[in-house]
Design a protein around this motif. Structure first.
Motif, PDB file in Angstrom:
ATOM      1  N   UNK A 198       1.524  23.207   7.784  1.00 19.43           N
ATOM      2  CA  UNK A 198       2.838  23.572   7.261  1.00 19.43           C
ATOM      3  C   UNK A 198       3.676  22.339   6.929  1.00 19.43           C
ATOM      4  N   UNK A 199       3.593  21.327   7.785  1.00 25.11           N
ATOM      5  CA  UNK A 199       4.349  20.101   7.552  1.00 25.11           C
ATOM      6  C   UNK A 199       3.834  19.364   6.320  1.00 25.11           C
ATOM      7  N   UNK A 200       2.520  19.397   6.114  1.00 22.60           N
ATOM      8  CA  UNK A 200       1.940  18.742   4.947  1.00 22.60           C
ATOM      9  C   UNK A 200       2.332  19.457   3.657  1.00 22.60           C
ATOM     10  N   UNK A 201       2.425  20.787   3.700  1.00 21.76           N
ATOM     11  CA  UNK A 201       2.855  21.538   2.525  1.00 21.76           C
ATOM     12  C   UNK A 201       4.330  21.297   2.221  1.00 21.76           C
ATOM     13  N   UNK A 202       5.157  21.249   3.270  1.00 18.87           N
ATOM     14  CA  UNK A 202       6.602  21.101   3.088  1.00 18.87           C
ATOM     15  C   UNK A 202       6.970  19.691   2.667  1.00 18.87           C
ATOM     16  N   UNK A 203       6.474  18.695   3.402  1.00 15.75           N
ATOM     17  CA  UNK A 203       6.807  17.294   3.125  1.00 15.75           C
ATOM     18  C   UNK A 203       5.609  16.425   3.518  1.00 15.75           C
ATOM     19  N   UNK A 204       4.723  16.105   2.571  1.00 15.14           N
ATOM     20  CA  UNK A 204       3.510  15.357   2.900  1.00 15.14           C
ATOM     21  C   UNK A 204       3.786  13.958   3.453  1.00 15.14           C
ATOM     22  N   UNK A 205       4.887  13.353   3.080  1.00 13.64           N
ATOM     23  CA  UNK A 205       5.171  11.995   3.547  1.00 13.64           C
ATOM     24  C   UNK A 205       5.580  11.963   5.014  1.00 13.64           C
ATOM     25  N   UNK A 206       6.060  13.085   5.552  1.00 13.83           N
ATOM     26  CA  UNK A 206       6.520  13.089   6.937  1.00 13.83           C
ATOM     27  C   UNK A 206       5.375  12.955   7.933  1.00 13.83           C
ATOM     28  N   UNK A 245      12.385  -1.221  16.215  1.00 14.94           N
ATOM     29  CA  UNK A 245      11.512  -0.279  15.510  1.00 14.94           C
ATOM     30  C   UNK A 245      12.294   0.520  14.484  1.00 14.94           C
ATOM     31  N   UNK A 246      13.548   0.823  14.763  1.00 10.22           N
ATOM     32  CA  UNK A 246      14.372   1.535  13.782  1.00 10.22           C
ATOM     33  C   UNK A 246      14.629   0.651  12.573  1.00 10.22           C
ATOM     34  N   UNK A 247      14.745  -0.650  12.791  1.00  4.66           N
ATOM     35  CA  UNK A 247      14.913  -1.598  11.687  1.00  4.66           C
ATOM     36  C   UNK A 247      13.602  -1.755  10.911  1.00  4.66           C
ATOM     37  N   UNK A 248      12.473  -1.768  11.624  1.00  5.71           N
ATOM     38  CA  UNK A 248      11.165  -1.918  10.994  1.00  5.71           C
ATOM     39  C   UNK A 248      10.829  -0.690  10.140  1.00  5.71           C
ATOM     40  N   UNK A 249      11.226   0.502  10.582  1.00  4.68           N
ATOM     41  CA  UNK A 249      10.930   1.719   9.832  1.00  4.68           C
ATOM     42  C   UNK A 249      11.612   1.733   8.464  1.00  4.68           C
ATOM     43  N   UNK A 250      12.645   0.949   8.278  1.00  5.60           N
ATOM     44  CA  UNK A 250      13.303   0.853   6.967  1.00  5.60           C
ATOM     45  C   UNK A 250      12.433   0.113   5.958  1.00  5.60           C
ATOM     46  N   UNK A 251      11.398  -0.585   6.434  1.00  4.32           N
ATOM     47  CA  UNK A 251      10.481  -1.299   5.549  1.00  4.32           C
ATOM     48  C   UNK A 251       9.297  -0.443   5.102  1.00  4.32           C
ATOM     49  N   UNK A 252       9.274   0.823   5.509  1.00  4.96           N
ATOM     50  CA  UNK A 252       8.188   1.737   5.147  1.00  4.96           C
ATOM     51  C   UNK A 252       8.668   2.716   4.093  1.00  4.96           C
ATOM     52  N   UNK A 253       7.907   2.828   3.018  1.00  4.97           N
ATOM     53  CA  UNK A 253       8.187   3.816   1.976  1.00  4.97           C
ATOM     54  C   UNK A 253       6.922   4.627   1.753  1.00  4.97           C
ATOM     55  N   UNK A 254       7.031   5.946   1.879  1.00  2.00           N
ATOM     56  CA  UNK A 254       5.881   6.835   1.756  1.00  2.00           C
ATOM     57  C   UNK A 254       6.142   7.795   0.605  1.00  2.00           C
ATOM     58  N   UNK A 255       5.165   7.901  -0.304  1.00  2.00           N
ATOM     59  CA  UNK A 255       5.285   8.780  -1.469  1.00  2.00           C
ATOM     60  C   UNK A 255       4.098   9.730  -1.505  1.00  2.00           C
ATOM     61  N   UNK A 256       4.381  10.997  -1.849  1.00  2.00           N
ATOM     62  CA  UNK A 256       3.340  12.023  -1.877  1.00  2.00           C
ATOM     63  C   UNK A 256       2.336  11.773  -2.987  1.00  2.00           C
TER      64      UNK A 256
END
Length: 147
Positions: free
Chosen positions: A96-104, A120-131
């Motif tokens: 269900x999560x993959x259907x709704x938002x694959x990048x999550x 880690x919250x600062x490091x996560x800003x360096x990640x970009x995920x696209x479906x």
């Protein structure tokens, strides 16, 4: 008298050379992909790695909708969410999560592999995920990394 200095090098955000990297998630197992992405984001692949500084690279993950989950994880794996109100627990399957938002799927997996602190919250800003395979970061001239 020995004149050699054995000082430890500590990288700072000003001295680190950050690169842009593209990783294709097509037909990659989620856990193995996420651990590689977390290592690159944290900067552990670089010789100037410093635990208290953001020394990692910027990572672009494309084709997130085509990531693989082995076994029965697609239907059996559950993601937990709680709003803070009594009795408001929700469980979502990976399918269900993959259907709704694959990048999550990738974002949650990578976030779980980073230390739980401000860095880690600062490091996560360096990640970009696209479906899909299209991303808007061509101006940064990212290099393709094979996994």
């Amino acid at each position: 008298m020995n004149t050699i200095s054995n000082k430890t090098y500590n990288a700072t955000s000003a001295t680190v050379d950050k690169k842009w990297v593209i990783i294709d998630a097509e037909d990659q197992p989620l856990g193995r992909l996420s651990s590689k992405v977390a290592t690159i984001l944290r900067g552990k692949h670089k010789p100037e790695f410093t635990p208290h500084a953001d020394t990692g690279d910027n990572v672009i993950v494309i084709n997130a909708e085509k990531v693989q989950l082995t076994g029965k994880k697609l239907t059996n794996k559950k993601y937990f969410k709680h709003t803070g109100y009594i009795g408001s627990e929700t469980f979502t399957s990976a399918l269900d999560l993959q259907k709704k938002d694959p990048s999550s799927l990738i974002t949650i997996a990578v976030k779980g592999m980073l230390p739980k602190n401000k860095l880690s919250r600062q490091i996560m800003k360096n990640l970009r995920v696209y479906a899909g395979s299209v991303h808007p970061h061509t101006a940064q001239q990212p290099e393709i990394l094979e996994i």
